[in-house]
Design an enzyme around this catalytic site. Structure first.
Site, PDB file in Angstrom:
ATOM      1  N   GLY A  47      42.253  35.549  47.206  1.00 12.95           N
ATOM      2  CA  GLY A  47      42.049  36.291  45.968  1.00 12.95           C
ATOM      3  C   GLY A  47      41.908  35.350  44.799  1.00 12.95           C
ATOM      4  N   TYR A  48      42.970  35.250  43.998  1.00 19.80           N
ATOM      5  CA  TYR A  48      42.965  34.414  42.792  1.00 19.80           C
ATOM      6  C   TYR A  48      41.812  34.786  41.868  1.00 19.80           C
ATOM      7  CZ  TYR A  48      46.391  31.380  45.050  1.00 19.80           C
ATOM      8  OH  TYR A  48      47.511  30.886  45.658  1.00 19.80           O
ATOM      9  N   HIS A  49      41.653  36.080  41.602  1.00 13.87           N
ATOM     10  CA  HIS A  49      40.609  36.521  40.684  1.00 13.87           C
ATOM     11  C   HIS A  49      40.895  37.944  40.211  1.00 13.87           C
ATOM     12  CE1 HIS A  49      39.070  38.097  44.554  1.00 13.87           C
ATOM     13  NE2 HIS A  49      38.575  39.072  43.812  1.00 13.87           N
ATOM     14  N   ALA A  50      40.125  38.350  39.223  1.00 12.24           N
ATOM     15  CA  ALA A  50      40.111  39.723  38.733  1.00 12.24           C
ATOM     16  C   ALA A  50      38.644  40.134  38.626  1.00 12.24           C
ATOM     17  CB  ALA A  50      40.795  39.819  37.366  1.00 12.24           C
ATOM     18  N   ARG A  95      44.568  39.597  41.223  1.00 12.18           N
ATOM     19  CA  ARG A  95      45.134  39.878  42.532  1.00 12.18           C
ATOM     20  C   ARG A  95      45.178  38.622  43.381  1.00 12.18           C
ATOM     21  NH1 ARG A  95      40.472  42.938  43.170  1.00 12.18           N
ATOM     22  NH2 ARG A  95      40.975  43.332  41.017  1.00 12.18           N
TER      23      ARG A  95
END
Length: 134
Positions: A47-50, A95
């Site tokens: 993830g490590y993003h929006a 997330r």
């Protein structure tokens, strides 16, 4: 932060279980993309993003995993442990997926087609985007 989980209706008998999902009935948006993650190594975080616009439902259809949700003000860790349970992830939500069991399969239902310009991949940029959105 409100965590929204959907409990989908399993249908089963001595042959096994089945869960059917329909857009706007079981899923609160039109499903435009479906993908899944599996064979995620021990200790790996994803993830490590929006997203600016995209909404998702995450379902761990096999095994277990945890989802870190972060709205820029509050963080919550949500376990996904049942194949009939889906986690709603709104747009503007950072997330991270982690703690995958060795047999985990994480299914993602998305409201939009893949569009790189919709991603926010830097956490500081995410916080700035949230601040500008208020």
């Amino acid at each position: 932060m409100q965590v929204i989980k959907y409990m989908f209706q399993p249908h089963g008998d001595d042959r096994g279980q089945l869960v059917a999902l329909e857009e706007f009935k079981d899923i609160p948006f039109k499903i435009k993309r479906v993908y899944y993650m599996y064979d995620t190594g021990e200790g790996v975080r994803r993830g490590y993003h929006a997203h600016k616009n995209l909404e998702q439902i995450l379902i761990c259809i096999h095994g277990t995993c945890k989802i870190l949700l972060d709205n820029g003000k509050e963080k919550k860790v949500v376990p996904l442990e049942k194949p009939y349970e889906g986690l709603y992830v709104a747009n503007n939500m950072w997330r991270e997926m982690f703690d995958f069991s060795s047999d985990a399969v994480l299914l993602v239902l998305a409201s939009e087609l893949y569009d790189e310009s919709d991603y926010i991949r830097n956490y500081d940029d995410f916080l700035e985007f949230i601040k500008e959105s208020e």
